[in-house]
Each structure stands twice: as structure tokens, then as C-alpha cells.
Scaffold this motif. Structure first.
Motif, PDB file in Angstrom:
ATOM      1  N   TYR A  35     -31.896  31.436 -13.590  1.00  0.00           N
ATOM      2  CA  TYR A  35     -31.199  30.334 -13.204  1.00  0.00           C
ATOM      3  C   TYR A  35     -32.092  29.314 -12.658  1.00  0.00           C
ATOM      4  O   TYR A  35     -32.257  28.004 -12.796  1.00  0.00           O
ATOM      5  N   GLN A  36     -33.036  30.050 -11.714  1.00  0.00           N
ATOM      6  CA  GLN A  36     -33.961  29.081 -11.041  1.00  0.00           C
ATOM      7  C   GLN A  36     -34.865  28.353 -11.892  1.00  0.00           C
ATOM      8  O   GLN A  36     -35.304  27.257 -11.532  1.00  0.00           O
ATOM      9  N   GLU A  58     -34.307  27.659 -15.076  1.00  0.00           N
ATOM     10  CA  GLU A  58     -33.594  26.427 -15.639  1.00  0.00           C
ATOM     11  C   GLU A  58     -33.419  25.315 -14.631  1.00  0.00           C
ATOM     12  O   GLU A  58     -33.182  24.000 -15.178  1.00  0.00           O
ATOM     13  N   LEU A  59     -33.107  25.653 -13.280  1.00  0.00           N
ATOM     14  CA  LEU A  59     -32.909  24.515 -12.481  1.00  0.00           C
ATOM     15  C   LEU A  59     -34.334  23.647 -12.226  1.00  0.00           C
ATOM     16  O   LEU A  59     -34.268  22.299 -11.952  1.00  0.00           O
ATOM     17  N   TRP A 101     -35.355  19.892 -10.903  1.00  0.00           N
ATOM     18  CA  TRP A 101     -35.556  19.778  -9.534  1.00  0.00           C
ATOM     19  C   TRP A 101     -37.045  20.455  -9.274  1.00  0.00           C
ATOM     20  O   TRP A 101     -37.271  21.358  -9.688  1.00  0.00           O
ATOM     21  N   PRO A 107     -36.104  23.736  -6.826  1.00  0.00           N
ATOM     22  CA  PRO A 107     -34.961  24.594  -6.971  1.00  0.00           C
ATOM     23  C   PRO A 107     -34.408  25.323  -5.829  1.00  0.00           C
ATOM     24  O   PRO A 107     -35.380  26.209  -5.477  1.00  0.00           O
ATOM     25  N   TYR A 126     -24.576  23.804  -7.676  1.00  0.00           N
ATOM     26  CA  TYR A 126     -24.995  22.902  -8.911  1.00  0.00           C
ATOM     27  C   TYR A 126     -23.705  22.620  -9.903  1.00  0.00           C
ATOM     28  O   TYR A 126     -22.866  23.634  -9.876  1.00  0.00           O
ATOM     29  N   THR A 156     -22.246  22.009 -13.487  1.00  0.00           N
ATOM     30  CA  THR A 156     -22.783  22.709 -14.810  1.00  0.00           C
ATOM     31  C   THR A 156     -23.806  22.003 -15.400  1.00  0.00           C
ATOM     32  O   THR A 156     -24.764  22.901 -15.911  1.00  0.00           O
ATOM     33  N   ASP A 157     -24.135  20.680 -15.298  1.00  0.00           N
ATOM     34  CA  ASP A 157     -25.316  20.334 -16.069  1.00  0.00           C
ATOM     35  C   ASP A 157     -26.456  20.300 -15.175  1.00  0.00           C
ATOM     36  O   ASP A 157     -27.600  19.726 -15.460  1.00  0.00           O
ATOM     37  N   LYS A 158     -26.702  20.843 -13.973  1.00  0.00           N
ATOM     38  CA  LYS A 158     -27.543  21.007 -12.941  1.00  0.00           C
ATOM     39  C   LYS A 158     -27.996  19.862 -12.312  1.00  0.00           C
ATOM     40  O   LYS A 158     -29.243  20.121 -11.722  1.00  0.00           O
ATOM     41  N   LYS A 159     -27.409  18.889 -12.504  1.00  0.00           N
ATOM     42  CA  LYS A 159     -27.964  17.288 -12.203  1.00  0.00           C
ATOM     43  C   LYS A 159     -27.444  16.992 -10.865  1.00  0.00           C
ATOM     44  O   LYS A 159     -27.923  16.073 -10.402  1.00  0.00           O
ATOM     45  N   ARG A 208     -26.572  18.567  -6.889  1.00  0.00           N
ATOM     46  CA  ARG A 208     -26.580  19.934  -5.857  1.00  0.00           C
ATOM     47  C   ARG A 208     -25.892  19.529  -4.670  1.00  0.00           C
ATOM     48  O   ARG A 208     -26.438  18.286  -4.174  1.00  0.00           O
TER      49      ARG A 208
END
Length: 395
Positions: A64-65, A67-68, A72, A75, A86, A88-91, A93
């Protein structure tokens, strides 16, 4: 009949026979030793299963990190003092820093208007969520939930405790109350260039929480702390000071050890000891079990009882024993003993401690504990305990 029960039955039968025939004593002893060896081996299997489960969790965190990291530069995931989520789209925080009593919201957006909308939604969510909804809506936690747990692991669901709502609002807020709060606290949205998303900006805002948020948060856990304080004969003020020092009341706290929840329970050490003391069973506790505040406070309070009344029972002076208990909660009873005798022999250390005044014990711990962290921890817990004695004077 299960193997354990068969062995136990055999041992019981042998005991009865040995009363009539001493020649049966040898077979009785052999049966019991076999039973103990199988029991030890079985629990080793349980611990191995938990290690496999823990590694699967760690992989989920690492993946997951990574992917972040697409979005970012740094992360971040939740830790002892910060609850980080975060979208769902990780954009977008959200970072709730319980120690600094501050919320920071960052979003990667194409326009200021889009950023403003993202920040408004994130802030409204942060100040109204409870622990159950936070747990269920966390994308990372949902991945972890899909990992198969060993059958020996005790599991549970987090309880629905308010996280910030009771602090930010004096009464149960309406939609209008939440909207007003959000608008009032997002008038100064700033921006910076995104190093990962070329041509895009990161918009961010800092929102300061009310003064003394950390101490006020203790009220949400008062009944649970009081119940376990009375049950374990441990000072309510000490339990509060431990929670404050461990997590600053971050219900989703997680450290690298790993340790989980309000009182930062380590499943394979304090978790095993406390659960066995409470329920007479050796079990490993899942992260979700320890994210339940009732479970976490029960286990943490039980572990304090074990330290004070069992591991450190040879220390005579209650105040000296209290100082050693606080240090042991952070670094272990063996390391406390080492500060006095150079080995982990707690009984030998107790003989030295019993010749000292409580103040001398406190100063010795601050001087001779092996690491700096437990020294600072002892000071903080001691100081915070005094504050909670003033806040909850009649408890």
C-alpha cells in the motif's frame, strides 16, 4: 477424543492408579511430561501461524505504501500518535496528529475549486467519524481484513467511539453545524507544486483542534478505565497517564513493533500474558481485537496488574514498585532489573530496591535504564499521572 484431552485423561487415570500402586508413578510422570511437551509444541505452532499472519499484514502495508508513493513524495501511514487516512483514489490525505492536537489535510488536484471540495469533504469526515466507521472505511484496513487469520488468533471488531466529534462540538452536530465548522476552518488553503504528479499542485490546510484536546479525550474512555482500574486494583490516574503517553488517545495507533491501540499492546508478549491471566488461555490477539477500546484497556490494565502484583511483587514500597512498573511497561521487567543489578534477575534487583527510598529508585531508573526512551517515558507518565489526579480528583 482430541489428543490433549486424551493425554489429560490418561494423566488423571494414572494419578488415581498411583495412589493404589506406586509402580504406576513412572508412567504417570511420563504421561504428564508428554502432555506438557505437546502443549508447548502446539503453542509454538500457534506463534508460527501468527508470524505468518503478521508478515502478510506487513506485506499489505508495504504494498500500500508503494502505491501511495506514486502520488506522494513521503507516503505516511498511521503511527502511535497520528491517525492517517487516504481517500480511495489516494489523492487526498488526512493526518490527525493527537500529540500536536492538529489536523492536516492535503489533496492533489487540478484546480483550486476541486481542492477546496476535497478538503471540505475530508475535514467533515475527520471530525464526525467514530472508530468503527473509520476502521471500516480505511482502504488499507480492508485489505488486511481479507488476510486469513490463524484459528488460534482471537478477533473482534472495533467499537463505535467518537474520535473528534465530542471535542470539536459541544452538542451532537447537525449538518449545518458541520458545514459551518468546515467553512470557518478552511479559509486559508495553501498550495505547493507536486513532486510526483507533474503539472499538479498539492493543496493543504492545517486545522488546530481545541486546546487540551488530549486530556478532554480521556472523558470518552472514563467508564472503561474506571471499571478496569477497580477490577485490577490499579490507579485510574496511572492508566490514563499510560494511554496518554502511549498513543495520545489515538484509537487506531500502530507502532513498528508492532503494538496496537490506545495502550499499545504487543500481541506476542503483553497480549499473551494478559489474556492468559484474564481468561486462563494462551491466545494471540489480532490488531482488530486491540483496536476495540474496551479490549485494549482491559488487556493493558491486566498487564499493569501482572507487572505490579506478580513480576515486581518482591518490591516492598508501593511508590518504588509503581516507578518500576511504569518503566517495565515500556521496556520490560528484565530491563528494569538490569538498571540495579546488571542482569534480568528481578528478585535480586528487588533486594537492592528495598534498601532505597522511592526518590532514589526514581533517580536510579533515570540514570541507569539502558535506553533513553524508557527514561523519558517514566518522566512523562509520572508527570501526567499528577495531572490526571487533578482532573479526576474523586476517582
Amino acid at each position: 477424543m482430541p489428543f490433549f484431552k486424551t493425554l489429560l485423561f490418561s494423566f488423571a487415570a494414572a494419578t488415581l492408579l498411583s495412589a493404589e500402586n506406586p509402580n504406576n508413578y513412572k508412567s504417570e510422570l511420563e504421561a504428564f511430561q508428554q502432555y506438557k511437551q505437546v502443549q508447548k509444541k502446539s503453542f509454538q505452532i500457534e506463534k508460527n501461524s501468527f508470524e505468518t499472519y503478521k508478515k502478510a499484514q506487513e506485506k499489505a502495508f508495504t504494498d500500500y505504501q508503494k502505491e501511495l508513493g506514486i502520488f506522494w513524495e513521503k507516503p505516511k501511514l498511521s503511527n502511535k500518535k497520528e491517525w492517517i487516512t487516504y481517500t480511495t483514489d489516494k489523492k487526498t490525505r488526512t493526518d490527525v496528529n493527537f500529540e500536536q492536537e492538529k489536523i492536516t489535510i492535503e489533496t492533489i488536484a487540478d484546480s483550486e475549486q476541486e481542492a477546496q471540495e476535497n478538503i471540505h469533504i475530508a475535514l467533515a469526515k475527520a471530525v464526525t467519524q467514530d472508530t468503527k466507521s473509520a476502521y471500516e472505511s480505511d482502504p488499507l484496513q480492508q485489505r488486511i481484513n481479507q488476510i486469513q487469520k490463524p484459528k488460534e488468533v482471537v478477533d473482534a471488531q472495533p467499537d463505535a467511539k467518537p474520535i473528534l466529534k465530542n471535542i470539536v462540538f459541544t452538542t451532537s452536530p447537525t449538518k449545518e453545524d458541520v458545514s459551518k465548522y468546515v467553512l470557518n476552518n478552511t479559509t486559508n488553503i495553501l498550495s505547493k507544486d507536486s513532486s510526483k504528479q507533474k503539472g499538479k499542485k498539492i493543496y493543504f490546510v492545517d486545522v488546530q483542534l481545541p486546546k487540551n484536546t488530549t486530556y478532554k479525550r480521556s472523558q470518552d474512555y472514563y467508564q472503561e478505565v474506571l471499571k478496569n482500574s477497580q477490577k485490577q486494583d490499579i490507579s485510574l490516574h496511572l492508566i490514563f497517564a499510560i494511554i496518554h503517553s502511549e498513543s495520545s488517545y489515538n484509537p487506531m495507533a500502530r507502532s513498528h513493533i508492532p503494538a496496537y491501540g490506545l495502550m499499545q499492546i504487543v500481541p506476542k508478549t503483553a497480549g499473551i500474558d494478559a489474556y492468559q491471566y484474564l481468561y486462563n488461555k494462551k491466545r494471540l490477539l489480532s490488531s482488530s481485537y486491540l483496536y476495540n477500546s474496551e479490549n485494549n484497556i482491559e488487556i493493558g490494565s491486566a498487564y499493569l496488574h501482572i507487572l505490579y502484583y506478580k513480576y515486581l511483587r518482591a518490591i516492598k514500597n508501593p511508590q518504588s514498585k509503581l516507578y518500576c512498573t511504569v518503566a517495565a511497561y515500556n521496556t520490560g521487567a528484565g530491563n528494569v532489573a538490569r538498571a540495579f543489578v546488571g542482569t534480568n534477575d528481578v528478585n535480586a534487583a528487588a533486594r537492592i530496591i528495598n534498601e532505597l527510598t522511592p526518590d532514589e529508585v526514581y533517580r536510579r531508573l533515570l540514570r541507569d535504564l539502558k535506553y533513553n526512551e524508557p527514561k523519558v517515558y517514566l518522566q512523562r507518565v509520572t508527570e501526567r499521572k499528577k495531572v490526571y489526579e487533578k482532573i479526576y480528583q474523586q476517582s
